[in-house]
Design a protein around this motif. Structure first.
Motif, PDB file in Angstrom:
ATOM      1  N   GLY A 165       0.829  -1.206   0.000  1.00  0.00           N
ATOM      2  CA  GLY A 165       0.000   0.000   0.000  1.00  0.00           C
ATOM      3  C   GLY A 165       0.866   1.260   0.000  1.00  0.00           C
ATOM      4  O   GLY A 165       0.629   2.193  -0.770  1.00  0.00           O
ATOM      5  N   ASP A 166       1.886   1.258   0.848  1.00  0.00           N
ATOM      6  CA  ASP A 166       2.802   2.393   0.873  1.00  0.00           C
ATOM      7  C   ASP A 166       3.474   2.593  -0.480  1.00  0.00           C
ATOM      8  O   ASP A 166       3.671   3.719  -0.933  1.00  0.00           O
ATOM      9  N   HIS A 167       3.828   1.476  -1.089  1.00  0.00           N
ATOM     10  CA  HIS A 167       4.537   1.524  -2.353  1.00  0.00           C
ATOM     11  C   HIS A 167       3.663   2.124  -3.445  1.00  0.00           C
ATOM     12  O   HIS A 167       4.098   2.982  -4.232  1.00  0.00           O
ATOM     13  N   ARG A 168       2.392   1.691  -3.485  1.00  0.00           N
ATOM     14  CA  ARG A 168       1.452   2.269  -4.447  1.00  0.00           C
ATOM     15  C   ARG A 168       1.272   3.749  -4.185  1.00  0.00           C
ATOM     16  O   ARG A 168       1.194   4.548  -5.109  1.00  0.00           O
ATOM     17  N   ASN A 169       1.218   4.104  -2.927  1.00  0.00           N
ATOM     18  CA  ASN A 169       1.050   5.499  -2.588  1.00  0.00           C
ATOM     19  C   ASN A 169       2.231   6.314  -3.125  1.00  0.00           C
ATOM     20  O   ASN A 169       2.064   7.425  -3.616  1.00  0.00           O
ATOM     21  N   ASN A 170       3.408   5.720  -3.032  1.00  0.00           N
ATOM     22  CA  ASN A 170       4.576   6.422  -3.560  1.00  0.00           C
ATOM     23  C   ASN A 170       4.420   6.665  -5.057  1.00  0.00           C
ATOM     24  O   ASN A 170       4.783   7.731  -5.559  1.00  0.00           O
ATOM     25  N   ASP A 171       3.858   5.696  -5.778  1.00  0.00           N
ATOM     26  CA  ASP A 171       3.619   5.899  -7.205  1.00  0.00           C
ATOM     27  C   ASP A 171       2.682   7.080  -7.412  1.00  0.00           C
ATOM     28  O   ASP A 171       2.907   7.920  -8.290  1.00  0.00           O
ATOM     29  N   VAL A 172       1.626   7.123  -6.609  1.00  0.00           N
ATOM     30  CA  VAL A 172       0.658   8.213  -6.720  1.00  0.00           C
ATOM     31  C   VAL A 172       1.353   9.558  -6.485  1.00  0.00           C
ATOM     32  O   VAL A 172       1.188  10.506  -7.252  1.00  0.00           O
ATOM     33  N   MET A 173       2.158   9.603  -5.423  1.00  0.00           N
ATOM     34  CA  MET A 173       2.844  10.850  -5.097  1.00  0.00           C
ATOM     35  C   MET A 173       3.789  11.264  -6.201  1.00  0.00           C
ATOM     36  O   MET A 173       3.956  12.451  -6.478  1.00  0.00           O
ATOM     37  N   ARG A 174       4.423  10.290  -6.821  1.00  0.00           N
ATOM     38  CA  ARG A 174       5.365  10.628  -7.880  1.00  0.00           C
ATOM     39  C   ARG A 174       4.636  11.236  -9.075  1.00  0.00           C
ATOM     40  O   ARG A 174       5.103  12.222  -9.650  1.00  0.00           O
ATOM     41  N   LEU A 187       1.819  12.896  -9.008  1.00  0.00           N
ATOM     42  CA  LEU A 187       1.428  14.245  -8.613  1.00  0.00           C
ATOM     43  C   LEU A 187       2.616  15.202  -8.692  1.00  0.00           C
ATOM     44  O   LEU A 187       2.514  16.309  -9.230  1.00  0.00           O
ATOM     45  N   THR A 188       3.747  14.745  -8.157  1.00  0.00           N
ATOM     46  CA  THR A 188       4.910  15.624  -8.091  1.00  0.00           C
ATOM     47  C   THR A 188       5.428  15.956  -9.477  1.00  0.00           C
ATOM     48  O   THR A 188       5.764  17.109  -9.783  1.00  0.00           O
ATOM     49  N   VAL A 189       5.466  14.957 -10.362  1.00  0.00           N
ATOM     50  CA  VAL A 189       5.968  15.210 -11.709  1.00  0.00           C
ATOM     51  C   VAL A 189       5.074  16.219 -12.411  1.00  0.00           C
ATOM     52  O   VAL A 189       5.560  17.226 -12.955  1.00  0.00           O
ATOM     53  N   ILE A 190       3.761  15.976 -12.368  1.00  0.00           N
ATOM     54  CA  ILE A 190       2.851  16.885 -13.075  1.00  0.00           C
ATOM     55  C   ILE A 190       2.896  18.284 -12.468  1.00  0.00           C
ATOM     56  O   ILE A 190       3.008  19.288 -13.182  1.00  0.00           O
ATOM     57  N   ALA A 191       2.866  18.343 -11.143  1.00  0.00           N
ATOM     58  CA  ALA A 191       2.874  19.664 -10.502  1.00  0.00           C
ATOM     59  C   ALA A 191       4.195  20.385 -10.763  1.00  0.00           C
ATOM     60  O   ALA A 191       4.216  21.597 -10.981  1.00  0.00           O
ATOM     61  N   SER A 192       5.300  19.652 -10.739  1.00  0.00           N
ATOM     62  CA  SER A 192       6.607  20.291 -10.907  1.00  0.00           C
ATOM     63  C   SER A 192       6.787  20.838 -12.311  1.00  0.00           C
ATOM     64  O   SER A 192       7.530  21.778 -12.531  1.00  0.00           O
ATOM     65  N   ILE A 193       6.133  20.203 -13.280  1.00  0.00           N
ATOM     66  CA  ILE A 193       6.249  20.700 -14.642  1.00  0.00           C
ATOM     67  C   ILE A 193       5.281  21.856 -14.869  1.00  0.00           C
ATOM     68  O   ILE A 193       5.655  22.911 -15.390  1.00  0.00           O
ATOM     69  N   PHE A 194       4.022  21.701 -14.455  1.00  0.00           N
ATOM     70  CA  PHE A 194       3.012  22.671 -14.859  1.00  0.00           C
ATOM     71  C   PHE A 194       2.862  23.885 -13.954  1.00  0.00           C
ATOM     72  O   PHE A 194       2.464  24.938 -14.409  1.00  0.00           O
ATOM     73  N   ILE A 195       3.151  23.740 -12.660  1.00  0.00           N
ATOM     74  CA  ILE A 195       2.976  24.907 -11.792  1.00  0.00           C
ATOM     75  C   ILE A 195       3.926  26.045 -12.194  1.00  0.00           C
ATOM     76  O   ILE A 195       3.489  27.198 -12.368  1.00  0.00           O
ATOM     77  N   PRO A 196       5.217  25.789 -12.397  1.00  0.00           N
ATOM     78  CA  PRO A 196       6.081  26.896 -12.827  1.00  0.00           C
ATOM     79  C   PRO A 196       5.649  27.483 -14.169  1.00  0.00           C
ATOM     80  O   PRO A 196       5.695  28.704 -14.372  1.00  0.00           O
ATOM     81  N   VAL A 236      13.176  14.641 -18.486  1.00  0.00           N
ATOM     82  CA  VAL A 236      14.401  13.829 -18.506  1.00  0.00           C
ATOM     83  C   VAL A 236      14.923  13.649 -17.079  1.00  0.00           C
ATOM     84  O   VAL A 236      15.317  12.550 -16.673  1.00  0.00           O
ATOM     85  N   TYR A 237      14.883  14.719 -16.301  1.00  0.00           N
ATOM     86  CA  TYR A 237      15.349  14.665 -14.919  1.00  0.00           C
ATOM     87  C   TYR A 237      14.570  13.618 -14.106  1.00  0.00           C
ATOM     88  O   TYR A 237      15.154  12.773 -13.420  1.00  0.00           O
ATOM     89  N   PHE A 238      13.251  13.661 -14.250  1.00  0.00           N
ATOM     90  CA  PHE A 238      12.429  12.708 -13.488  1.00  0.00           C
ATOM     91  C   PHE A 238      12.615  11.285 -14.017  1.00  0.00           C
ATOM     92  O   PHE A 238      12.601  10.325 -13.264  1.00  0.00           O
ATOM     93  N   LYS A 239      12.797  11.177 -15.312  1.00  0.00           N
ATOM     94  CA  LYS A 239      13.041   9.867 -15.920  1.00  0.00           C
ATOM     95  C   LYS A 239      14.331   9.273 -15.336  1.00  0.00           C
ATOM     96  O   LYS A 239      14.378   8.107 -14.959  1.00  0.00           O
ATOM     97  N   LYS A 298      14.080   7.900 -12.094  1.00  0.00           N
ATOM     98  CA  LYS A 298      13.153   6.752 -12.124  1.00  0.00           C
ATOM     99  C   LYS A 298      11.827   7.074 -11.450  1.00  0.00           C
ATOM    100  O   LYS A 298      11.190   6.205 -10.867  1.00  0.00           O
ATOM    101  N   TRP A 299      11.429   8.357 -11.532  1.00  0.00           N
ATOM    102  CA  TRP A 299      10.129   8.708 -10.951  1.00  0.00           C
ATOM    103  C   TRP A 299       9.012   8.477 -11.953  1.00  0.00           C
ATOM    104  O   TRP A 299       7.851   8.498 -11.585  1.00  0.00           O
ATOM    105  N   ILE A 300       9.380   8.360 -13.221  1.00  0.00           N
ATOM    106  CA  ILE A 300       8.352   8.006 -14.215  1.00  0.00           C
ATOM    107  C   ILE A 300       8.811   6.763 -14.976  1.00  0.00           C
ATOM    108  O   ILE A 300       9.988   6.513 -15.103  1.00  0.00           O
TER     109      ILE A 300
END
Lengths: 363, 363, 363, 363, 363
Positions: E290-299, E301-310, E355-358, E361-363
């Motif tokens: 469950g924790d592991h899946r949650n980490n996928d979810v967080m990743r 969120l973080t990738v999308i937010a980190s790209i689009f918010i700025p 590329v950075y997130f790739k 290994k976050w994506i």
């Protein structure tokens, strides 16, 4: 400290007892076995290095105790020859040739067969921990020790034998057995010392909050401690069994020594267990502390997002391009004080939220 | 409470038994060893402070019991001389000089050799917990005790000896052995008392939600408790073994006393185990409570973001600058009631989400 | 490695003792039972494959030892007939027919009844681990072994029997019992070997950070180890009980062998326990490491969101369409340096936040 | 249920054995000790309430059994006087005066000294659990019981004694000892009953998802259970030791009773252990369930943010104010179908993301 | 499977031994107790159903064995009458009437008193697990069994008795005791079977990733297993004690049977322990997964937010309404290629982040 396990698994299932299995394929090519013979007694001592079984065996009996160190156990024919010549039981010989055994004692009538294990810290950088197995065959006037590789494991015993002043000269093979096993336990204690020092460093580093690379270090040390714990308990049992053994080879006069040995092995086992518990505690600390820091991170994110996302929505509203010529469409835009009013409302919201989060102790 | 472990590891592997190892390099320079001699009997007592072995030994036998306290064990030659003069077994002497041993009992014929351990709380601010080892050699009319440093550990026993009314004056060396070990167990119990008090404070603080600095405090107390647990179990075993010991030095008339001692040591061991379990429980509480709070934080973030992010998107739509002269481009902007309709739709969305989250018990 | 458990539960509660239960419904249709008879002695040996009970039994006594392998236990009438003809106790027969038992020893007067269990690694791809139960009935001149299915489990023993040079030819049924149990323990050790190799691969992969599919692999290996631990402990107990058994079938001359067997079973049990602990440690590492990485992810999100969300709010403010002809409405928009001032303020904010997060070690 | 521990630690380290320590400073001012004397036999019984030691002691022997209940142990001189008059061993007296002991049995020749412990549920609202210690001195025709405070602990025994029909009238002091200890075990079982009921309520509440205030309740119950477990194990040991005791005070005819007592104490210990395990399971459930809910929260946030944040960016693009008189600057704004195309593309994106998250089972 | 515990706690503390407590208030109104009497021997058998104690007792002795089943233990007077008539010890009678006891054996001279416990799976939908207690009083020619409720628990034994061919007809009361206890152990094993099947289903479901409702199912099964573990261990102990019992009621000829019973109880205990460990492992897997899946979810969120918010911030900048007639105010807006430049810069940023997130290994 790195942990290193010398592997040499016995190949093949179904050997008849006494069959000495071929060495595992992945075992490094060992040097051919060699023998180092030390004879000693109150009247003097001799040294002999040889690779010939016969040369070694003829010297037995010359002095009151003859100690034959066999270094290298990978050559099966050699082990088999020595075993037959010295009347070693086939089951004992099988144990000599396998290095994944556990400490044991077997009394084969006139011969004691002992397997001891220890851990040795190689002071490289980083230091390495390796597991050693030593098999000992003890007779009335000889001790044969089998080691996998060259090592300085028994050097202190050798030098005591070579020194005519030392008490070991006057003692029998049972005392030599004690001296060799004591050496194994001493090395075990020294390994634990090294691990305990590492643990204290880990503790300091983690309690100071430097959690970068420590988790795998905790894991590696736990692994080492688990391995050591498999060594210590049987050694302890072994020492106790020798103490109570009813054999002429270990006279009652040596009881104090073997009791002391058992006591040291117990101490080793307790310190290992202690190290295991401390490492487990430390890992839990690391885990919970990490979660706790994460909560701080989440709180910062939540506070900032909770204050600014709604306000961004509000300013977005007044950035819409509805045609304000219709009276219902955003009349605020034309209020003389529309801007200060909106800004003031948002400032109020920010203050309220700040106080709310402050009260909840999120900031 | 801070936990302090006085380190002095034995240097070097491979000493022959009885060799008294050199003290560890990191040991603080201790004061030279000194001796405090107390002789007593029903007919009176004497006191003597000296650093000369001979001065002390000649007084043995003068009164029915002579107690020689050796304070400071870092000077090897001193220990060795005393050991030889008093016929102490080399293995016992080795244990005297190493301070990382465990409680033990060895009956060397006419001499009992006992190693006891205790923990002492130094009432500094913050208080410090330090581990003490005391070795005792008990003969028919003398007891020699070895301590690492000056301490008030045995002061109450001294004052009882100096008081002619006390029962200790009429008893033999076995009773003195009991009195000294009882002192060690009492200090152990007092240390546990101090830890239990700290635990109750920690509990109150954590259950009240003040989780700031407590995790490392829990860790430090667990560490102390683990250390104490290594002391208590062997002390308990020791007391039981003395009770059942068949030696003239500990006559059956002392059985009640040693049974009581064993009972106290058991109590100590149980309270330590209890403290360990409570600390573990408390740490789990801290961990789960922290996660739970974090969930609250996440829920607040999610609720606010889920309501406002979509609405910000909507107002962004109507902030676009498409050329509305084309009929398909955002005709809403020119509706007379476009603005109230959009705002109403968004208000509806916000209410629906609010109800949804309320139902899910997220708010 | 995949773990495979051959299921065949006994159906029905309440059978009278000795009733051989019908096989479970979900058991695969086994081939009809067949017998392989090997008679041997110093004077030669014979082989016979048959499905007829009588043909097998008449050969008992022809050579000094007759070993009847029964392969396939699903045909109840067959087992019952054999049992009656050979005088096997009904309770023993019940245990033969149920395959979910545990290793046991029962001395029925002139007959020993032994149940042994092992695990066999089938070198498929991926390799499969399956649990085997072997029941043995040992008489003065015969051994009957019962296996569920064809397997190569005892082939090495067969070939040793067929080789006139081997020592087994001269030994009695007790030695054959030892040889068969030794085979079971050897297979158990080989299974552990396979698991330990897998664990080392898992460890390398997880410590290198490749955490993709490993959790279920850890789980499956833990499952296998738990299953093996249920086999090893009773086997160890069994070997010890045979060693101390007072029966003519297992003469004292075999004591060394059964002691060695017990020693190997102990080693198996210890290695299984070790594997269990290592897998648990590894799982904890995986868990905590996963949490730790997640914290990194959260920190990136928080840093970026904390910097850009407030700034997006600010630029939103100056995107509002308030009518700037009113003096209070966003006069900044008409400042000659409004834009650079706003941009500068935001840059300053970003730098301050960056430094703040850097200090907190979040970046 | 609230848990309450009556504290009264012994002050000071280093008292000589038999010294009755001063009560702890934080002990509440107890009422002065009083005595309740019950004499009984087949020929009748008498009651007496007094605070005078002599008045009580002269009645011993009048009836076949005299039971002296001492209530209040804080007045040292009183305890000391009673102890001297009744020849109670100093070590026993020390245990009477300290209330943090553990259940124990000591046979001082003609006198049995027993310490028993129990837990009593005070049916307040919320109910409170408090720990009681009762010391018992058993002679041939008297039993002295020491309690800290007034309580109804032994009332049922009193009323049985006062009823001439009851069997207790015909029995000796050993039976009274049994009756009193049985009372302690019964109260222990009743306390466990209360805790088990609370646990079932907690379970129902947590499995229903009402996780508000339960964590600290779990913690408090775990704490209580840990405390009870320290009582039950020694009580069990105590009962077993009395059963096998070779003393005239506890004749063999009472063996069934003390065996039954031991059985009840075992049951208590098992139920406490059971409660501990269930509470631990429940806490784990609470923890994992909380994490699981949090994951749901995170998924909602992620889905909404992943859909709307990119779309908000897109609408932000078309809200930019680039001068569209340059051909390269946002020509889309002037496309006749620019708006529907952008909206359509975003709708498509939203649908794709929705399907993606649906497939991943995030919604 | 649902777990159901039939509750009927003894009310009241302080009953004298032998007092049969009133049933708990929350006990369902049971039917009045009835008796089923079966007499049998080699010469035939009889059956009798009655509610009259006398009718039943007069039949004892008619056949070699008389088995009286008492069904329903809620009517105190009935139990008391039966107890007095059959000379059952008051302490045994107390245990009959309380249903929360543990398996026990007490030899009251000519009478054995045995309490057995079992778990029965009621094949409802969902199946229910309920705990049964059976008390047995065994005399030379009678066995009295006490059950709380009607159940089919002992039906197989009855039908074996009624069948003249079965061996039970020729055996004594000791064999009947064995048959009844064997039935209890068989039901225990059947309950474990049911739980093991459920566990395998849970495992399959969780390893396949269907984690919806399983956590509470794991919890409920753990609860059941904990409860069963309290039954199995005492049953095992009981069987071992009967085997070694020196009583005419259980002659040595039954030793094989009781040894087999002990063996089965051991197997039950081991399988329960195994089930407990597997459930614990499974829960850990569920948690970490469950924790592991949650980490996928967080990743995500973080990738999308980190790209689009700025990037949203950037487009917000160019949506500001600064008066561009001032040269410093957003001159970019009037650049001929302002729009493509900004869009290009943002596209570059997005690619770099991707590329950075790739790489991470976050994506």
């Amino acid at each position: 400290m790195e942990v290193h396990i010398r592997k040499s698994r016995l190949q093949g299932v179904g050997l008849s007892p006494g069959d000495v299995g071929a060495p595992a394929k992945d075992a490094a090519p060992h040097a051919p076995p060699r023998m180092r013979v030390l004879g000693y007694g109150e009247d003097g001592c001799f040294e002999l290095d040889t690779t010939n079984v016969n040369d070694a065996l003829v010297r037995i009996g010359e002095k009151s105790v003859t100690w034959i160190q066999v270094i290298g156990i990978s050559e099966i024919s050699f082990i088999r020859e020595l075993g037959q010549r010295m009347n070693i039981h086939p089951l004992a010989l099988e144990d000599v040739a396998t290095t994944w055994g556990r400490a044991k004692l077997q009394d084969y009538g006139g011969q004691l067969f002992v397997v001891g294990k220890s851990a040795i810290v190689d002071p490289a950088d980083p230091p390495r921990l390796s597991i050693e197995q030593v098999s000992l065959v003890v007779g009335a006037n000889y001790v044969v020790s089998f080691q996998e590789t060259e090592s300085t494991l028994f050097e202190p015993v050798e030098s005591r034998i070579l020194d005519p002043q030392r008490v070991i000269r006057k003692r029998n093979t049972g005392y030599l057995l004690y001296a060799l096993l004591d050496m194994l336990v001493d090395h075990l204690l020294a390994s634990i010392d090294a691990i305990e020092e590492d643990i204290i460093k880990l503790e300091d580093s983690i309690l100071d909050g430097n959690c970068q690379l420590e988790l795998s270090s905790i894991y590696r040390h736990k692994r080492a401690v688990i391995m050591l714990s498999r060594i210590a308990a049987p050694m302890q049992e072994l020492a106790k069994r020798i103490e109570t053994l009813d054999s002429d080879l270990v006279p009652d006069t040596l009881d104090y020594y073997f009791r002391d040995l058992a006591d040291h092995a117990t101490r080793a086992a307790e310190r290992i267990e202690h190290a295991r518990i401390v490492l487990q505690s430390l890992q839990e600390y690391y885990h919970i502390e990490g979660d706790h820091r994460n909560n701080d991170v989440m709180r910062v994110l939540t506070v900032i997002a909770s204050i600014f996302i709604p306000m961004t929505f509000v300013v977005g509203v007044y950035g819409m391009n509805f045609n304000t010529s219709h009276a219902w469409n955003m009349p605020e835009l034309n209020y003389p004080y529309g801007y200060p009013m909106v800004m003031g409302a948002m400032a109020l919201y920010a203050v309220v939220m700040y106080v709310y989060f402050k009260r909840k102790k999120w900031i």
